[in-house]
Design an enzyme around this catalytic site. Sequence first.
Site, PDB file in Angstrom:
ATOM      1  N   PRO A   1       0.806  -1.232   0.000  1.00 39.82           N
ATOM      2  CA  PRO A   1       0.000   0.000   0.000  1.00 39.82           C
ATOM      3  C   PRO A   1       0.833   1.273   0.000  1.00 39.82           C
ATOM      4  CG  PRO A   1      -1.021  -1.597   1.421  1.00 39.82           C
ATOM      5  CD  PRO A   1       0.286  -2.212   0.960  1.00 39.82           C
ATOM      6  N   CYS A   2       0.490   2.166  -0.952  1.00 39.23           N
ATOM      7  CA  CYS A   2       1.302   3.362  -1.164  1.00 39.23           C
ATOM      8  C   CYS A   2       0.798   4.578  -0.390  1.00 39.23           C
ATOM      9  CB  CYS A   2       1.351   3.702  -2.647  1.00 39.23           C
ATOM     10  SG  CYS A   2      -0.253   4.171  -3.339  1.00 39.23           S
ATOM     11  N   GLN A   3      -0.430   4.530   0.129  1.00 46.65           N
ATOM     12  CA  GLN A   3      -1.006   5.720   0.777  1.00 46.65           C
ATOM     13  C   GLN A   3      -0.131   6.298   1.884  1.00 46.65           C
ATOM     14  OE1 GLN A   3      -2.636   2.938   0.083  1.00 46.65           O
ATOM     15  NE2 GLN A   3      -4.679   3.323  -0.712  1.00 46.65           N
TER      16      GLN A   3
END
Length: 320
Positions: A76-78
Amino acid sequence: MYDKLRVFEAFAGYGGASFGLKKSGIPHKVIGYSEFDKFASEIFEINHPGIKNFGDITKIEPTDLPNFDMFTGGFPCQPFSSAGLGQGELDIRGTLFYDIIRICEVKKPKHLLLENVKGLTTKRHEKTLATIKSELERLGYTLDIRLLNTKEFGIPQNRERVWIYGYLGELPKNFNICPEKEELKRKFKDYLDQNPPEHLFLNDKQIARLRELHKVDFNVPESLCLDIYNKKIRYDGTCITITEPHHNSLRVVHPPKDGKFVVRKLSITEHYRLMGFEDGEFNFGCQSYQQLCKRAGNGWDVNITGKILSKISSQIPLTN
Protein backbone atom coordinates in the site's frame (compact mmCIF):
# COMPACT_ATOMS: atom_id res chain seq x y z
CA MET A 1 14.28 -27.70 -12.53
CA TYR A 2 10.91 -25.97 -12.98
CA ASP A 3 10.02 -24.97 -16.53
CA LYS A 4 7.68 -22.22 -15.28
CA LEU A 5 8.31 -19.37 -12.88
CA ARG A 6 6.05 -19.92 -9.87
CA VAL A 7 4.66 -16.60 -8.63
CA PHE A 8 2.80 -15.44 -5.55
CA GLU A 9 1.10 -12.08 -6.15
CA ALA A 10 0.45 -10.05 -3.00
CA PHE A 11 -1.63 -6.85 -2.82
CA ALA A 12 -2.79 -8.09 -6.20
CA GLY A 13 -5.37 -5.51 -7.31
CA TYR A 14 -6.21 -6.30 -10.94
CA GLY A 15 -3.14 -8.50 -11.25
CA GLY A 16 -0.48 -6.10 -12.50
CA ALA A 17 2.29 -8.66 -12.07
CA SER A 18 0.23 -11.34 -13.83
CA PHE A 19 -0.43 -9.05 -16.80
CA GLY A 20 3.23 -7.97 -16.86
CA LEU A 21 4.38 -11.59 -16.91
CA LYS A 22 2.05 -12.30 -19.84
CA LYS A 23 3.46 -9.31 -21.72
CA SER A 24 7.04 -10.45 -21.02
CA GLY A 25 6.40 -13.89 -22.48
CA ILE A 26 8.11 -15.55 -19.50
CA PRO A 27 6.62 -19.02 -18.86
CA HIS A 28 4.99 -18.76 -15.44
CA LYS A 29 2.29 -20.01 -13.13
CA VAL A 30 0.63 -17.84 -10.47
CA ILE A 31 0.24 -20.27 -7.55
CA GLY A 32 -1.89 -17.87 -5.51
CA TYR A 33 -2.57 -14.27 -4.69
CA SER A 34 -3.50 -12.09 -1.74
CA GLU A 35 -6.25 -9.48 -1.96
CA PHE A 36 -8.83 -8.53 0.69
CA ASP A 37 -10.81 -5.89 -1.26
CA LYS A 38 -13.91 -7.63 -2.63
CA PHE A 39 -14.07 -5.58 -5.82
CA ALA A 40 -10.36 -6.08 -6.56
CA SER A 41 -10.71 -9.81 -5.85
CA GLU A 42 -13.68 -10.02 -8.21
CA ILE A 43 -11.88 -8.29 -11.09
CA PHE A 44 -8.75 -10.39 -10.51
CA GLU A 45 -10.83 -13.58 -10.71
CA ILE A 46 -12.54 -12.39 -13.90
CA ASN A 47 -9.19 -11.75 -15.59
CA HIS A 48 -7.19 -14.61 -14.04
CA PRO A 49 -9.70 -17.37 -13.29
CA GLY A 50 -8.99 -20.40 -11.13
CA ILE A 51 -6.23 -18.94 -8.94
CA LYS A 52 -6.65 -19.21 -5.18
CA ASN A 53 -7.03 -15.99 -3.20
CA PHE A 54 -5.37 -16.39 0.21
CA GLY A 55 -7.10 -13.19 1.37
CA ASP A 56 -5.81 -10.68 3.91
CA ILE A 57 -2.02 -10.90 3.93
CA THR A 58 -1.86 -10.24 7.67
CA LYS A 59 -3.75 -13.48 8.27
CA ILE A 60 -1.75 -15.72 5.93
CA GLU A 61 0.24 -18.50 7.56
CA PRO A 62 3.35 -18.81 5.34
CA THR A 63 3.47 -22.60 5.67
CA ASP A 64 -0.03 -22.75 4.11
CA LEU A 65 1.31 -21.31 0.84
CA PRO A 66 2.63 -23.53 -1.95
CA ASN A 67 6.31 -23.01 -2.76
CA PHE A 68 7.05 -20.23 -5.24
CA ASP A 69 10.02 -18.61 -6.99
CA MET A 70 8.91 -14.98 -7.08
CA PHE A 71 7.01 -12.76 -4.66
CA THR A 72 5.42 -9.67 -6.20
CA GLY A 73 3.58 -6.86 -4.50
CA GLY A 74 2.69 -3.20 -4.74
CA PHE A 75 2.42 -2.80 -0.98
CA PRO A 76 0.00 0.00 0.00
CA CYS A 77 1.30 3.36 -1.16
CA GLN A 78 -1.01 5.72 0.78
CA PRO A 79 1.41 6.03 3.73
CA PHE A 80 4.08 7.50 1.41
CA SER A 81 1.95 9.29 -1.19
CA SER A 82 1.74 13.06 -1.66
CA ALA A 83 -1.95 12.47 -2.52
CA GLY A 84 -2.52 10.76 0.85
CA LEU A 85 -1.60 11.76 4.37
CA GLY A 86 2.06 10.83 3.92
CA GLN A 87 2.37 9.44 7.43
CA GLY A 88 4.69 6.58 6.52
CA GLU A 89 5.07 4.06 9.28
CA LEU A 90 2.77 6.13 11.50
CA ASP A 91 -0.02 4.80 9.29
CA ILE A 92 -0.82 1.17 10.19
CA ARG A 93 -0.87 0.30 6.48
CA GLY A 94 2.82 1.19 6.40
CA THR A 95 3.49 -1.87 8.52
CA LEU A 96 2.12 -4.27 5.91
CA PHE A 97 5.64 -4.43 4.55
CA TYR A 98 6.51 -6.60 7.51
CA ASP A 99 4.08 -9.23 6.26
CA ILE A 100 6.22 -9.43 3.13
CA ILE A 101 9.22 -10.09 5.37
CA ARG A 102 7.28 -12.57 7.47
CA ILE A 103 6.27 -14.63 4.42
CA CYS A 104 9.60 -14.41 2.58
CA GLU A 105 11.56 -15.37 5.69
CA VAL A 106 9.75 -18.72 5.64
CA LYS A 107 9.20 -19.33 1.90
CA LYS A 108 12.55 -17.89 0.72
CA PRO A 109 11.55 -17.10 -2.90
CA LYS A 110 14.54 -16.53 -5.17
CA HIS A 111 13.08 -13.29 -6.51
CA LEU A 112 11.13 -10.30 -5.18
CA LEU A 113 9.55 -7.56 -7.26
CA LEU A 114 7.97 -4.76 -5.24
CA GLU A 115 6.56 -1.38 -6.26
CA ASN A 116 5.67 1.84 -4.48
CA VAL A 117 5.22 5.57 -5.03
CA LYS A 118 8.04 8.08 -5.49
CA GLY A 119 7.29 9.44 -2.00
CA LEU A 120 9.03 6.43 -0.47
CA THR A 121 12.35 7.87 -1.73
CA THR A 122 11.88 11.32 -0.17
CA LYS A 123 13.76 12.58 2.86
CA ARG A 124 10.60 12.32 4.93
CA HIS A 125 10.54 8.54 4.46
CA GLU A 126 14.27 7.78 4.18
CA LYS A 127 14.25 5.85 7.47
CA THR A 128 11.39 3.69 6.23
CA LEU A 129 13.21 2.91 2.97
CA ALA A 130 16.41 2.17 4.92
CA THR A 131 14.44 -0.27 7.11
CA ILE A 132 12.96 -1.95 4.04
CA LYS A 133 16.44 -2.39 2.55
CA SER A 134 18.03 -3.65 5.75
CA GLU A 135 15.24 -6.16 6.39
CA LEU A 136 15.47 -7.60 2.89
CA GLU A 137 19.27 -7.73 3.09
CA ARG A 138 18.99 -9.49 6.43
CA LEU A 139 17.08 -12.25 4.64
CA GLY A 140 19.91 -12.57 2.12
CA TYR A 141 18.52 -10.51 -0.78
CA THR A 142 20.74 -8.41 -3.02
CA LEU A 143 18.74 -5.39 -4.17
CA ASP A 144 18.41 -3.18 -7.21
CA ILE A 145 16.16 -0.17 -6.57
CA ARG A 146 15.11 2.16 -9.36
CA LEU A 147 12.81 5.15 -9.75
CA LEU A 148 11.17 4.71 -13.17
CA ASN A 149 8.69 6.90 -15.03
CA THR A 150 6.01 5.45 -17.32
CA LYS A 151 6.44 8.26 -19.87
CA GLU A 152 10.04 7.16 -20.54
CA PHE A 153 8.96 3.68 -21.61
CA GLY A 154 6.38 4.25 -24.34
CA ILE A 155 3.22 5.55 -22.64
CA PRO A 156 2.51 9.30 -22.14
CA GLN A 157 1.71 9.19 -18.42
CA ASN A 158 3.94 10.96 -15.90
CA ARG A 159 3.90 8.10 -13.38
CA GLU A 160 7.01 7.78 -11.20
CA ARG A 161 7.26 4.59 -9.19
CA VAL A 162 9.95 2.96 -7.07
CA TRP A 163 10.73 -0.58 -8.19
CA ILE A 164 12.55 -2.86 -5.77
CA TYR A 165 14.02 -6.07 -7.12
CA GLY A 166 15.52 -8.57 -4.69
CA TYR A 167 17.59 -11.66 -5.55
CA LEU A 168 18.32 -14.32 -2.95
CA GLY A 169 22.08 -14.46 -3.49
CA GLU A 170 24.62 -12.41 -5.42
CA LEU A 171 23.63 -10.59 -8.59
CA PRO A 172 25.93 -10.42 -11.62
CA LYS A 173 28.16 -7.37 -11.94
CA ASN A 174 26.41 -4.44 -13.69
CA PHE A 175 22.97 -6.04 -13.21
CA ASN A 176 20.07 -3.61 -13.34
CA ILE A 177 16.32 -3.82 -13.91
CA CYS A 178 15.92 -0.61 -15.91
CA PRO A 179 14.60 -1.28 -19.44
CA GLU A 180 15.80 0.75 -22.40
CA LYS A 181 14.18 4.17 -22.43
CA GLU A 182 11.99 5.03 -25.42
CA GLU A 183 11.00 8.22 -27.16
CA LEU A 184 7.23 8.67 -27.03
CA LYS A 185 5.69 7.81 -30.39
CA ARG A 186 2.11 8.55 -29.33
CA LYS A 187 0.76 11.43 -27.29
CA PHE A 188 -2.04 11.68 -24.74
CA LYS A 189 -4.56 12.50 -27.45
CA ASP A 190 -3.77 9.23 -29.21
CA TYR A 191 -5.00 7.25 -26.18
CA LEU A 192 -8.42 8.89 -26.11
CA ASP A 193 -11.73 7.38 -27.23
CA GLN A 194 -13.13 8.40 -30.61
CA ASN A 195 -16.64 8.67 -29.13
CA PRO A 196 -16.46 8.99 -25.34
CA PRO A 197 -19.68 8.51 -23.34
CA GLU A 198 -21.76 11.68 -23.00
CA HIS A 199 -22.00 11.43 -19.20
CA LEU A 200 -18.27 12.14 -18.91
CA PHE A 201 -18.60 15.69 -20.28
CA LEU A 202 -18.82 18.68 -17.94
CA ASN A 203 -21.68 21.13 -18.38
CA ASP A 204 -21.19 24.86 -18.96
CA LYS A 205 -21.58 25.67 -15.27
CA GLN A 206 -18.95 23.11 -14.23
CA ILE A 207 -16.51 24.36 -16.87
CA ALA A 208 -17.04 27.97 -15.77
CA ARG A 209 -16.28 26.91 -12.20
CA LEU A 210 -13.03 25.23 -13.31
CA ARG A 211 -11.98 28.39 -15.15
CA GLU A 212 -12.78 30.52 -12.12
CA LEU A 213 -10.83 28.27 -9.74
CA HIS A 214 -7.79 27.53 -11.87
CA LYS A 215 -7.50 30.51 -14.26
CA VAL A 216 -6.78 28.14 -17.18
CA ASP A 217 -7.23 28.92 -20.87
CA PHE A 218 -9.27 26.12 -22.46
CA ASN A 219 -8.52 27.32 -26.01
CA VAL A 220 -6.36 24.31 -26.85
CA PRO A 221 -5.15 23.27 -30.33
CA GLU A 222 -5.55 19.54 -29.62
CA SER A 223 -6.91 17.30 -26.87
CA LEU A 224 -4.71 17.79 -23.81
CA CYS A 225 -4.56 16.93 -20.12
CA LEU A 226 -5.69 19.43 -17.50
CA ASP A 227 -3.60 19.02 -14.35
CA ILE A 228 -6.09 20.21 -11.74
CA TYR A 229 -3.65 19.77 -8.86
CA ASN A 230 -1.10 22.17 -10.40
CA LYS A 231 -3.71 24.30 -12.18
CA LYS A 232 -2.25 23.99 -15.67
CA ILE A 233 -2.68 22.27 -19.01
CA ARG A 234 0.08 19.91 -20.08
CA TYR A 235 1.15 20.99 -23.54
CA ASP A 236 3.85 18.31 -23.80
CA GLY A 237 1.32 15.66 -24.86
CA THR A 238 1.53 13.66 -21.63
CA CYS A 239 -0.91 13.30 -18.74
CA ILE A 240 -0.41 13.43 -15.02
CA THR A 241 -0.35 10.34 -12.82
CA ILE A 242 -3.57 8.33 -13.01
CA THR A 243 -5.10 8.35 -9.51
CA GLU A 244 -8.31 7.18 -7.86
CA PRO A 245 -11.33 9.12 -9.20
CA HIS A 246 -12.10 10.84 -5.89
CA HIS A 247 -8.86 12.85 -6.20
CA ASN A 248 -10.38 14.67 -9.21
CA SER A 249 -6.89 15.53 -10.41
CA LEU A 250 -7.25 15.12 -14.19
CA ARG A 251 -9.57 16.30 -16.94
CA VAL A 252 -9.44 16.01 -20.72
CA VAL A 253 -9.65 19.35 -22.54
CA HIS A 254 -10.71 19.20 -26.21
CA PRO A 255 -10.47 22.04 -28.73
CA PRO A 256 -13.52 24.33 -28.49
CA LYS A 257 -16.56 23.30 -30.54
CA ASP A 258 -19.28 25.65 -31.79
CA GLY A 259 -17.80 28.43 -29.66
CA LYS A 260 -17.95 26.40 -26.44
CA PHE A 261 -15.23 24.86 -24.32
CA VAL A 262 -15.22 21.05 -24.15
CA VAL A 263 -13.94 19.39 -20.96
CA ARG A 264 -14.57 15.90 -19.59
CA LYS A 265 -13.40 13.07 -17.35
CA LEU A 266 -11.31 10.15 -18.61
CA SER A 267 -13.27 7.08 -19.66
CA ILE A 268 -12.65 3.62 -18.23
CA THR A 269 -10.94 2.41 -21.41
CA GLU A 270 -8.70 5.50 -21.44
CA HIS A 271 -7.61 4.82 -17.86
CA TYR A 272 -6.55 1.32 -18.83
CA ARG A 273 -4.78 2.27 -22.06
CA LEU A 274 -2.70 4.73 -20.06
CA MET A 275 -1.84 1.87 -17.66
CA GLY A 276 -0.35 -0.16 -20.49
CA PHE A 277 -3.32 -2.27 -21.62
CA GLU A 278 -4.30 -2.91 -25.22
CA ASP A 279 -7.99 -2.66 -26.10
CA GLY A 280 -9.71 -5.96 -25.29
CA GLU A 281 -6.89 -7.17 -23.07
CA PHE A 282 -8.76 -6.42 -19.84
CA ASN A 283 -12.19 -7.76 -18.92
CA PHE A 284 -14.07 -5.03 -17.03
CA GLY A 285 -16.86 -7.36 -15.93
CA CYS A 286 -19.86 -5.39 -14.69
CA GLN A 287 -18.07 -3.17 -12.20
CA SER A 288 -18.74 0.54 -11.82
CA TYR A 289 -16.73 3.46 -13.18
CA GLN A 290 -15.54 4.27 -9.65
CA GLN A 291 -14.31 0.76 -8.89
CA LEU A 292 -12.62 0.14 -12.24
CA CYS A 293 -10.86 3.51 -12.25
CA LYS A 294 -9.81 3.00 -8.62
CA ARG A 295 -8.11 -0.24 -9.69
CA ALA A 296 -6.25 1.63 -12.44
CA GLY A 297 -5.15 4.42 -10.10
CA ASN A 298 -3.74 1.92 -7.61
CA GLY A 299 -2.45 -0.57 -10.17
CA TRP A 300 0.82 -1.37 -11.87
CA ASP A 301 1.65 -0.01 -15.31
CA VAL A 302 1.63 -3.40 -17.02
CA ASN A 303 3.71 -2.15 -19.94
CA ILE A 304 6.70 -1.22 -17.78
CA THR A 305 6.16 -4.30 -15.59
CA GLY A 306 6.58 -6.58 -18.60
CA LYS A 307 9.71 -4.72 -19.69
CA ILE A 308 11.27 -4.91 -16.21
CA LEU A 309 10.61 -8.65 -16.02
CA SER A 310 12.06 -9.16 -19.51
CA LYS A 311 15.16 -7.20 -18.52
CA ILE A 312 15.62 -9.33 -15.41
CA SER A 313 15.18 -12.60 -17.32
CA SER A 314 17.75 -11.51 -19.91
CA GLN A 315 20.40 -11.35 -17.16
CA ILE A 316 19.61 -14.20 -14.76
CA PRO A 317 17.58 -17.44 -14.82
CA LEU A 318 14.16 -17.05 -13.19
CA THR A 319 13.47 -20.68 -12.29
CA ASN A 320 15.16 -22.79 -9.60
